[in-house]
Structure formats: structure tokens, C-alpha cells
Design an enzyme around this catalytic site. Structure first.
Site, PDB file in Angstrom:
ATOM      1  N   TRP A 101       0.832  -1.204   0.000  1.00  0.00           N
ATOM      2  CA  TRP A 101       0.000   0.000   0.000  1.00  0.00           C
ATOM      3  C   TRP A 101       0.867   1.255   0.000  1.00  0.00           C
ATOM      4  O   TRP A 101       0.539   2.243  -0.651  1.00  0.00           O
ATOM      5  CB  TRP A 101      -0.987  -0.002   1.159  1.00  0.00           C
ATOM      6  CG  TRP A 101      -1.966  -1.138   1.061  1.00  0.00           C
ATOM      7  CD1 TRP A 101      -2.129  -2.160   1.948  1.00  0.00           C
ATOM      8  CD2 TRP A 101      -2.903  -1.391  -0.004  1.00  0.00           C
ATOM      9  NE1 TRP A 101      -3.116  -3.024   1.510  1.00  0.00           N
ATOM     10  CE2 TRP A 101      -3.596  -2.576   0.319  1.00  0.00           C
ATOM     11  CE3 TRP A 101      -3.224  -0.731  -1.192  1.00  0.00           C
ATOM     12  CZ2 TRP A 101      -4.595  -3.113  -0.500  1.00  0.00           C
ATOM     13  CZ3 TRP A 101      -4.212  -1.274  -2.010  1.00  0.00           C
ATOM     14  CH2 TRP A 101      -4.881  -2.441  -1.668  1.00  0.00           C
ATOM     15  N   ASP A 171      -1.546   6.664   6.253  1.00  0.00           N
ATOM     16  CA  ASP A 171      -2.649   5.786   5.858  1.00  0.00           C
ATOM     17  C   ASP A 171      -2.869   4.835   7.029  1.00  0.00           C
ATOM     18  O   ASP A 171      -2.008   4.015   7.346  1.00  0.00           O
ATOM     19  CB  ASP A 171      -2.240   5.026   4.592  1.00  0.00           C
ATOM     20  CG  ASP A 171      -3.248   3.950   4.170  1.00  0.00           C
ATOM     21  OD1 ASP A 171      -4.255   3.745   4.892  1.00  0.00           O
ATOM     22  OD2 ASP A 171      -3.025   3.326   3.116  1.00  0.00           O
ATOM     23  N   LYS A 195     -11.934  -1.643   6.592  1.00  0.00           N
ATOM     24  CA  LYS A 195     -11.090  -2.566   7.334  1.00  0.00           C
ATOM     25  C   LYS A 195     -11.570  -2.646   8.782  1.00  0.00           C
ATOM     26  O   LYS A 195     -12.055  -3.664   9.218  1.00  0.00           O
ATOM     27  CB  LYS A 195      -9.620  -2.121   7.280  1.00  0.00           C
ATOM     28  CG  LYS A 195      -9.082  -1.898   5.873  1.00  0.00           C
ATOM     29  CD  LYS A 195      -8.845  -3.192   5.113  1.00  0.00           C
ATOM     30  CE  LYS A 195      -8.778  -3.012   3.617  1.00  0.00           C
ATOM     31  NZ  LYS A 195      -7.602  -2.341   3.102  1.00  0.00           N
TER      32      LYS A 195
HETATM   33  C1  LIG Z   1      -7.078  -1.891   1.864  1.00  0.00           C
HETATM   34  C2  LIG Z   1      -6.052  -0.856   1.973  1.00  0.00           C
HETATM   35  C3  LIG Z   1      -5.924   0.167   1.018  1.00  0.00           C
HETATM   36  C4  LIG Z   1      -6.777   0.216  -0.231  1.00  0.00           C
HETATM   37  O1  LIG Z   1      -8.067   0.552   0.102  1.00  0.00           O
HETATM   38  P1  LIG Z   1      -9.171   0.822  -1.032  1.00  0.00           P
HETATM   39  O2  LIG Z   1     -10.234   1.511  -0.226  1.00  0.00           O
HETATM   40  O3  LIG Z   1      -9.582  -0.510  -1.537  1.00  0.00           O
HETATM   41  O4  LIG Z   1      -8.594   1.671  -2.081  1.00  0.00           O
HETATM   42  C5  LIG Z   1      -4.981   1.134   1.230  1.00  0.00           C
HETATM   43  N1  LIG Z   1      -4.190   1.125   2.312  1.00  0.00           N
HETATM   44  C6  LIG Z   1      -4.275   0.171   3.249  1.00  0.00           C
HETATM   45  C7  LIG Z   1      -3.379   0.218   4.436  1.00  0.00           C
HETATM   46  C8  LIG Z   1      -5.212  -0.836   3.124  1.00  0.00           C
HETATM   47  O5  LIG Z   1      -5.290  -1.794   4.042  1.00  0.00           O
END
Ligand SMILES: *Cc1c(COP(=O)(O)O)cnc(C)c1O
Length: 366
Positions: A101, A171, A195
Site C-alpha cells: 500500500w 494511511d 477494514k
Molecule cells: C485496503 C487498503 C488500502 C486500499 O483501500 P481501497 O479503499 O480498496 O482503495 C490502502 N491502504 C491500506 C493500508 C489498506 O489496508
């Protein structure tokens, strides 16, 4: 009705209480005669839903007044682009590469300016967090970027990098609301809610106010300017109404559970059960160095040298676990093995029973 123990990395398990409440309110939300899916996002009823959600989130995270909370669409992946579009005044930023990511965010930033790799743990398949105490950060960098919890590899920053005074962007998709955070240490905290918070369809971004300006990179779409979203309290266009409503319910559930201090305690307890077993098991082994282990995502493999035999026994484990009601334990398609995501809504019994099952499997397959 048989509910499974769902170890999915995302979309993921939600608190049962929240699902039940949503079911009860499906046909008639609090006397409105409509479901939340059906109502105008400009209605009084909905206005209260989104305002309450923000207020509860602010209380849970103790968000200072000089930070805006935005509910956005496009997923965390779209936000990879929004960060440089809104923050790259000097067209230069530093990225710490701790997994897929972070790498994707880094690649996206390169479209817009000079993205510099400050540190990486790629040399050991992202199984640790690199030393971030003295990074080659230069004065002309607009920000430093991290992926705080690495969903795929199962590592987590236990201390934030020394950004040498630069703004920190994080993030937090897979560790959102899993423990208390000091928001003031960040310029931007954001995450996809699917998540650890709610259903798919929404990104929550907590952004320091001075970063919300008209000075975006040329060509930035109106929708992706934080200023557009902030000026309209996330209602510039139709927001992901139902997802925000469920997130709001999760915030209330978290408050009832005792807030983020209590969640941290519970999450540590849950993770310890699984990690302690992985440390003593002869068949299963964790893939992350101990000091950087995530509380949320626990990747593990079978400790078997022969690759073919290993793949075979791992497949057998996943199959039998699924049959026993422990689902979505397959590791990310890019790394293989297994991964148990044990987010806030995973009850402690789920982890205890998984470990019991693993012990039994180990005995049967010795
Ligand atoms: C799942 C995830 C993403 C991507 O998320 P989307 O909403 O599907 O674009 C980005 N960063 C992390 C840390 C993730 O776990």
C-alpha cells in the site's frame, strides 16, 4: 442463523450489535418511514446522522479543533493521488516503503512530482519497520508519508518516524480506531473504513486546517480538492450515505465499549493469544519480527521446508478451517500463507477458538 468467525482483511467483520440495529431500522429509520438508503442526503434526518458521526469520531479520537474531518469516496487508493494533488506545493515528498500500500501511494505520487524513497523494508519482504530516526529528509519536501499498519505484511509503526519537522501523512486504513492516537502529531490521517470501521465505500480523512487551501496542483478535479469537500462539510455531492450511517453506529459502539483505550487493551489481549501460540507452535510460525507486529493483521505460514509440502498443508489448513467456521484465513494473493485479521469487531472468543482449532490441526498433522 449461523455466523462464522470472519478473519477477512477487508471488507471485514462488523459488530453484531451494529448489524442488528441496522436491520431493525431498515424499513423505518426512527419514525421517518424510510430506510437510510432511501433518504435525501440533504434531509434533516440525514444531517443529524452525519453530524453525530463526526461528533462521536471527534470525541473518540480527541481530534483538535484545527482539524477537519471529511467523509470521502474513492477508497484509500484514490486518496493516494489526493495527497500529492493537495499537498505537493514544492512537488517533492518523502515516502517510507513498508509494503504494497505504501508502494502504491509512492507510485501514485510520482505521477505528480518527485517522490523520494526515504527508507524501505523490501529487502526482507516487508517483515519489519525500518529505522526511521534519521531519514534523508530534505528541506524542500512537502511531507513525509507512511502506511502506519501494513495490512498485507502485518507490521505496524510502534513509534512514528522522525520527520524533522515535516508534515506527516499516514494511511491508517487497517488500524483506524484500534488504539488511541495523538492526532496533533499528524498533518493528515486517513483510511478506508472497510477494514476496521464500517462497510466499503468511504474514506475518512482528518486533515489539519492549514493544509486545506485553493492551491492544489493544476488539473486537480473539483471533487478531489479537500477545500471543496471541507467547504461543503463532505456534502458537495451525494456522500456514501449508508456507509457513513453504519460508521456512526460503530463509533457509538466503540464509545460504549469504553473508547479507544479499552479497545487497545482488548486488541492487545486478542493479539497476544494468537502470537503466543505462533511462538510456541512447531507447525505454524509468524512472519513478522516481534517488535513490529501488528495488533490487527497477523500473517503466518507453516514451518515446513519443502515448498510443495508446505503449500499442500497450508491449503489443507485453510480448507479445514473454513469448514469449521473460521473463514477468510488465506494470505494476500501476493504473499501466500495465512493471515488472520483480528479487527475491533472480532470477539476474543473468535481468536481463542481459532487457536484451539490450530492446536488440533497441528496435532493431527504432526
Ligand atoms: C485496503 C487498503 C488500502 C486500499 O483501500 P481501497 O479503499 O480498496 O482503495 C490502502 N491502504 C491500506 C493500508 C489498506 O489496508
Amino acid at each position: 442463523m449461523a455466523r462464522v468467525y470472519n478473519f477477512s482483511a477487508g471488507p471485514a467483520v462488523l459488530p453484531e450489535e451494529v448489524l442488528k440495529e441496522a436491520a431493525e431500522e431498515m424499513m423505518d429509520y426512527q419514525g421517518s418511514g424510510q430506510s437510510v438508503m432511501e433518504m435525501s442526503h440533504r434531509s434533516k434526518v440525514y444531517d443529524k446522522i452525519i453530524k453525530d458521526a463526526e461528533a462521536d469520531l471527534r470525541e473518540l479520537m480527541n481530534i483538535p479543533d484545527n482539524y477537519k474531518v471529511l467523509f470521502l469516496q474513492g477508497g484509500a487508493s484514490q486518496f493516494f493521488a489526493e495527497v500529492p494533488m493537495n499537498m505537493m506545493k514544492n512537488k517533492k515528498a518523502g515516502y517510507i516503503l513498508t509494503g504494497q500500500w505504501a508502494k502504491k501511494a509512492f507510485a501514485e505520487a510520482k505521477i505528480y512530482g518527485e517522490a523520494v524513497e526515504l527508507a524501505s523494508s523490501a529487502d526482507k519482504t516487508f517483515s519489519y519497520i525500518p529505522d526511521c530516526s534519521d531519514l534523508p529528509i530534505t528541506d524542500d519536501m512537502d511531507y513525509v508519508y507512511i502506511c502506519e499498519n501494513n495490512t498485507i505484511y502485518g507490521t505496524k509503526f510502534k513509534t512514528l518516524p522522525n520527520t524533522k519537522g515535516k508534515d506527516l501523512v499516514a494511511d491508517v486504513s487497517s488500524c483506524f480506531l484500534s488504539e488511541p492516537v495523538d492526532v496533533s502529531k499528524y498533518a493528515v490521517i486517513y483510511g478506508g473504513v472497510q477494514k476496521n470501521v464500517g462497510p466499503a465505500g468511504c474514506v475518512i480523512a482528518i486533515i489539519r486546517e492549514d493544509l486545506i487551501t485553493d492551491e492544489c496542483l493544476p488539473g486537480t478535479p473539483t471533487m478531489l480538492k479537500w477545500k471543496t469537500q471541507a467547504d461543503n462539510d463532505s456534502l458537495y455531492n451525494t456522500p456514501p450515505c449508508y456507509t457513513i450511517y453504519i460508521c456512526g453506529k460503530v463509533f457509538k459502539w466503540l464509545k460504549k465499549m469504553g473508547g479507544l483505550e479499552a479497545m487497545k487493551e482488548l486488541n492487545e489481549k486478542k493479539a497476544k493469544i494468537l502470537y503466543d501460540f505462533l511462538d510456541e507452535s512447531k507447525l505454524f510460525v509468524g512472519t513478522v519480527v516481534k517488535e513490529d507486529r501488528s495488533l490487527m493483521n497477523v500473517p503466518f505460514v507453516c514451518n515446513i521446508e519443502d515448498a510443495e509440502k508446505k503449500a499442500e498443508i497450508e491449503a489443507k489448513f485453510i480448507k479445514e478451517a473454513t469448514e469449521a467456521g473460521f473463514v477468510n484465513l488465506k494470505g494476500h494473493r501476493s504473499v501466500g500463507g495465512m493471515r488472520a485479521s483480528i479487527y475491533n469487531a472480532m470477539p476474543i472468543e473468535g481468536v481463542e477458538k481459532l487457536v484451539e482449532f490450530m492446536k488440533k490441526f497441528e496435532k493431527e498433522n504432526a
